[in-house]
Scaffold this active site. Structure first.
Site, PDB file in Angstrom:
ATOM      1  N   ASN A 161     119.951  32.528  15.140  1.00 39.78           N
ATOM      2  CA  ASN A 161     120.311  33.900  15.018  1.00 39.78           C
ATOM      3  C   ASN A 161     120.105  34.552  16.501  1.00 39.78           C
ATOM      4  OD1 ASN A 161     121.557  36.263  14.311  1.00 39.78           O
ATOM      5  ND2 ASN A 161     120.141  36.574  12.491  1.00 39.78           N
ATOM      6  N   HIS A 195     119.025  39.763  -2.751  1.00 41.40           N
ATOM      7  CA  HIS A 195     118.499  41.000  -2.000  1.00 41.40           C
ATOM      8  C   HIS A 195     118.964  42.206  -2.701  1.00 41.40           C
ATOM      9  CE1 HIS A 195     117.674  38.853   2.030  1.00 41.40           C
ATOM     10  NE2 HIS A 195     117.296  37.832   1.069  1.00 41.40           N
ATOM     11  N   ARG A 238     114.729  40.155  -4.639  1.00 44.83           N
ATOM     12  CA  ARG A 238     113.680  40.699  -3.835  1.00 44.83           C
ATOM     13  C   ARG A 238     114.314  42.105  -3.562  1.00 44.83           C
ATOM     14  NH1 ARG A 238     114.071  39.432   2.868  1.00 44.83           N
ATOM     15  NH2 ARG A 238     115.545  41.177   2.764  1.00 44.83           N
ATOM     16  N   TYR A 272     113.342  47.438   7.838  1.00 48.28           N
ATOM     17  CA  TYR A 272     113.967  46.028   7.666  1.00 48.28           C
ATOM     18  C   TYR A 272     114.426  45.928   6.388  1.00 48.28           C
ATOM     19  CZ  TYR A 272     114.234  41.142   6.173  1.00 48.28           C
ATOM     20  OH  TYR A 272     114.557  39.895   5.627  1.00 48.28           O
ATOM     21  N   ASP A 317     109.634  41.286   1.098  1.00 49.10           N
ATOM     22  CA  ASP A 317     109.477  40.589   2.411  1.00 49.10           C
ATOM     23  C   ASP A 317     108.827  41.766   2.914  1.00 49.10           C
ATOM     24  OD1 ASP A 317     109.563  39.363   4.887  1.00 49.10           O
ATOM     25  OD2 ASP A 317     111.741  38.714   4.688  1.00 49.10           O
ATOM     26  N   HIS A 343     108.037  41.026   6.335  1.00 48.55           N
ATOM     27  CA  HIS A 343     108.586  40.932   7.875  1.00 48.55           C
ATOM     28  C   HIS A 343     107.543  40.903   8.941  1.00 48.55           C
ATOM     29  CE1 HIS A 343     112.316  40.167  10.040  1.00 48.55           C
ATOM     30  NE2 HIS A 343     112.687  39.578   8.933  1.00 48.55           N
ATOM     31  N   GLU A 369     106.006  38.148   1.169  1.00 47.48           N
ATOM     32  CA  GLU A 369     106.511  37.313   2.041  1.00 47.48           C
ATOM     33  C   GLU A 369     106.076  37.695   3.454  1.00 47.48           C
ATOM     34  OE1 GLU A 369     110.794  36.516   2.080  1.00 47.48           O
ATOM     35  OE2 GLU A 369     110.932  36.198   4.044  1.00 47.48           O
ATOM     36  N   GLU A 424     109.770  31.317   7.649  1.00 47.36           N
ATOM     37  CA  GLU A 424     111.031  31.034   7.987  1.00 47.36           C
ATOM     38  C   GLU A 424     111.374  30.795   9.528  1.00 47.36           C
ATOM     39  OE1 GLU A 424     112.101  35.098   6.416  1.00 47.36           O
ATOM     40  OE2 GLU A 424     112.492  35.560   8.264  1.00 47.36           O
ATOM     41  N   ARG A 426     108.541  28.263   3.552  1.00 49.18           N
ATOM     42  CA  ARG A 426     109.937  28.985   3.607  1.00 49.18           C
ATOM     43  C   ARG A 426     110.849  28.240   4.887  1.00 49.18           C
ATOM     44  NH1 ARG A 426     112.445  32.563   1.972  1.00 49.18           N
ATOM     45  NH2 ARG A 426     112.938  33.680   3.678  1.00 49.18           N
ATOM     46  N   HIS A 441     114.139  29.614   3.104  1.00 53.12           N
ATOM     47  CA  HIS A 441     115.068  30.832   3.602  1.00 53.12           C
ATOM     48  C   HIS A 441     116.487  30.534   3.608  1.00 53.12           C
ATOM     49  CE1 HIS A 441     115.791  33.164   7.970  1.00 53.12           C
ATOM     50  NE2 HIS A 441     115.920  33.893   6.841  1.00 53.12           N
ATOM     51  N   ASP A 457     122.668  34.491   8.142  1.00 48.62           N
ATOM     52  CA  ASP A 457     122.937  33.657   9.313  1.00 48.62           C
ATOM     53  C   ASP A 457     122.527  32.167   9.318  1.00 48.62           C
ATOM     54  OD1 ASP A 457     119.913  35.100   8.898  1.00 48.62           O
ATOM     55  OD2 ASP A 457     119.423  33.739  10.525  1.00 48.62           O
ATOM     56  N   GLU A 505     116.295  31.179  -1.376  1.00 46.16           N
ATOM     57  CA  GLU A 505     116.783  32.521  -0.941  1.00 46.16           C
ATOM     58  C   GLU A 505     118.460  32.347  -0.889  1.00 46.16           C
ATOM     59  OE1 GLU A 505     115.710  33.943   2.982  1.00 46.16           O
ATOM     60  OE2 GLU A 505     116.114  35.850   2.232  1.00 46.16           O
ATOM     61  N   TRP A 538     108.971  42.667  14.776  1.00 44.26           N
ATOM     62  CA  TRP A 538     110.351  43.099  13.883  1.00 44.26           C
ATOM     63  C   TRP A 538     110.467  42.280  12.852  1.00 44.26           C
ATOM     64  CZ3 TRP A 538     114.780  40.333  12.237  1.00 44.26           C
ATOM     65  CH2 TRP A 538     115.401  41.036  11.468  1.00 44.26           C
TER      66      TRP A 538
HETATM   67  O1  EZ4 Z   1     115.300  38.544   9.176  1.00 41.42           O
HETATM   68  O2  EZ4 Z   1     117.486  35.711   8.885  1.00 41.42           O
HETATM   69  O3  EZ4 Z   1     113.666  36.548   4.330  1.00 41.42           O
HETATM   70  N1  EZ4 Z   1     114.706  36.815   5.132  1.00 41.42           N
HETATM   71  C1  EZ4 Z   1     114.550  37.414   6.395  1.00 41.42           C
HETATM   72  C2  EZ4 Z   1     115.934  37.332   7.020  1.00 41.42           C
HETATM   73  C3  EZ4 Z   1     115.599  37.181   8.642  1.00 41.42           C
HETATM   74  C4  EZ4 Z   1     116.826  36.745   9.426  1.00 41.42           C
HETATM   75  C5  EZ4 Z   1     116.679  36.498  11.007  1.00 41.42           C
HETATM   76  O4  EZ4 Z   1     117.749  35.964  11.498  1.00 41.42           O
HETATM   77  O5  EZ4 Z   1     113.433  37.531   7.018  1.00 41.42           O
HETATM   78  O6  EZ4 Z   1     116.446  38.484   6.919  1.00 41.42           O
HETATM   79 CO    CO Z   2     112.078  36.793   5.522  1.00 39.98          CO
END
Ligand code: EZ4
Ligand code: CO
Length: 403
Positions: free
Chosen positions: A37, A122, A147, A159, A211, A213, A237, A263, A284, A313, A317, A340, A403
């Protein structure tokens, strides 16, 4: 089974995907996902310019040898671009091997170890109330695991919260990434209230995931894990950035909330300490970014020794080609945990016809020989590549943050 043709197909049916298609002299074809991605063309070039010439004329049945040849033969090890390229070749060769044997790939892996693959969806909302209502929508559709991500009061965006409802997509088309603003203290005040509201509204009869993130420090993550304990998360996560492996020791000292990581890892070397020291509960890594079925199996086998379960994961993407491959592995390994699952858009599903299906909160891989997924090249050609980036995240004072 000589390899006669190797094609790299870049397409953008709503988002970018890179797909490798390998054809043998006898006309068998196999596909592998090669999507990274926001850095898609780097993998396309790696495959076209450096890997394709090495594959032509080689025996497609020699998956183990080809994997080692591409990995050790490059001299330069690991990294997301290399491992995604190797994954694409590996996945396509497993697809071909399945077709040559007349069996679905899960049979070549020893057969089904379970009836289906538990998935989580999600649920996203701009506000706490919206997020809680979304969780209900997923439960109504038969999901057994959800999630939850929500906008945080005082932050413009965060996020996991998209514009539409079902097709959350963090990458945006354009020549520059979007920028988002983050404040850890606002998030930490809010997150336990979100879990509380979800359990209050929907009870404990389903798995709840979240998550972070990569955004906290270890001690902040420890605090969140502790605060989350009454809500019995299935997992928390990426509580901290994935590079800081020692940080997971500190989290572990303070909380029994299960931790999922991986991931962004692309090899067993990125996660063997986390696994052998039992610092995580779910790994993951997935097919496309961790060296294909061949390498991911090794990670999963190591994890099994330490009671670490799989939790691959599966965001949008990762193409339907990756999802199909992931399901064949998921259904066959002893230590499967969860997968996921974010459904793709109808445009993407049309470009990648596939036979896996959603049923009672699980995904079931198809039974035809190979992976049960393909790419419609004519349709793919109608969607040219569009430059796109993942967001860049900053603290309120402008500092670049994870991020
Ligand atoms: O941010 O796949 O758990 N899932 C994630 C995703 C990632 C994207 C990054 O390309 O964290 O949404
Ligand atoms: Co994630």
């Amino acid at each position: 089974m000589k390899i006669a043709d190797v094609r790299v197909i870049v397409t953008c049916p709503g988002r970018n995907f890179v797909t490798l298609k390998i054809t043998t002299e006898s006309g068998l074809t196999g596909v592998g996902d090669a999507t990274l991605n926001g850095r898609e063309l780097a993998v396309a070039s790696y495959l076209n310019d450096h890997v394709r010439p090495l594959l032509l004329g080689r025996d497609a049945s020699q998956i183990n040898d080809i994997w080692q040849y591409l990995y050790k033969g490059a001299y330069w090890r690991r990294g997301p671009v290399t491992m995604t390229a190797i994954a694409a070749v590996d996945t396509a060769l497993w697809d071909i091997k399945g077709k040559a044997a007349g069996m679905p790939v899960y049979q070549l892996l020893g057969g089904k170890a379970r009836e289906g693959v538990l998935v989580y969806g999600h649920a996203n909302g701009a506000t706490l109330d919206e997020a809680v209502a979304e969780v209900g929508r997923f439960l109504d559709r038969g999901y057994r695991a959800v999630r939850v991500q929500s906008g945080v009061p005082g932050l413009a965006a965060t996020y996991g919260v998209g514009k539409g409802r079902d097709f959350y997509e963090p990458a945006t088309a354009g020549t520059r990434p979007e920028e988002t603003v983050w404040a850890t203290e606002k998030y930490l005040d809010f997150a336990p209230k979100l879990f509380d509201a979800v359990r209050e509204a929907h009870g404990f009869g389903f798995h709840l995931l979240h998550d972070v993130h990569h955004r906290l420090t270890p001690i902040e993550a420890a605090r969140l894990g502790k605060a989350a304990e009454p809500y019995r998360l299935f997992w928390l996560e990426d509580p901290i950035s994935e590079e800081l492996q020692e940080g997971f020791r500190l989290i572990r000292r303070h909380t029994v909330t299960p931790i999922a990581v991986g991931e962004v890892y692309n090899s067993i070397w990125d996660c063997h300490r986390l696994i052998t020291e039992q610092l995580i509960d779910y790994i993951r890594t997935t097919v496309v970014h961790a060296g294909g079925i061949t390498h991911l199996r090794r990670i999963f086998d190591l994890a099994a020794l330490y009671h670490v379960k799989t939790g691959s994961h599966g965001a949008t993407d990762l193409s339907p080609v990756c999802m199909a491959a992931a399901l064949h592995l998921d259904i066959s390994v002893p230590n499967f945990g969860i997968q996921e699952y974010m459904p793709h858009t109808p445009e993407t599903d049309a470009v990648f016809p596939h036979s896996y299906r959603f049923e009672d909160g699980m995904l079931i891989p198809g039974d035809e020989p190979g992976l049960g997924v393909d790419i419609d090249e004519e349709l793919a050609a109608r969607y040219p590549y569009r430059q796109a980036y993942l967001p860049v995240n900053r603290l309120e004072d402008g500092t670049v943050h994870d991020w």
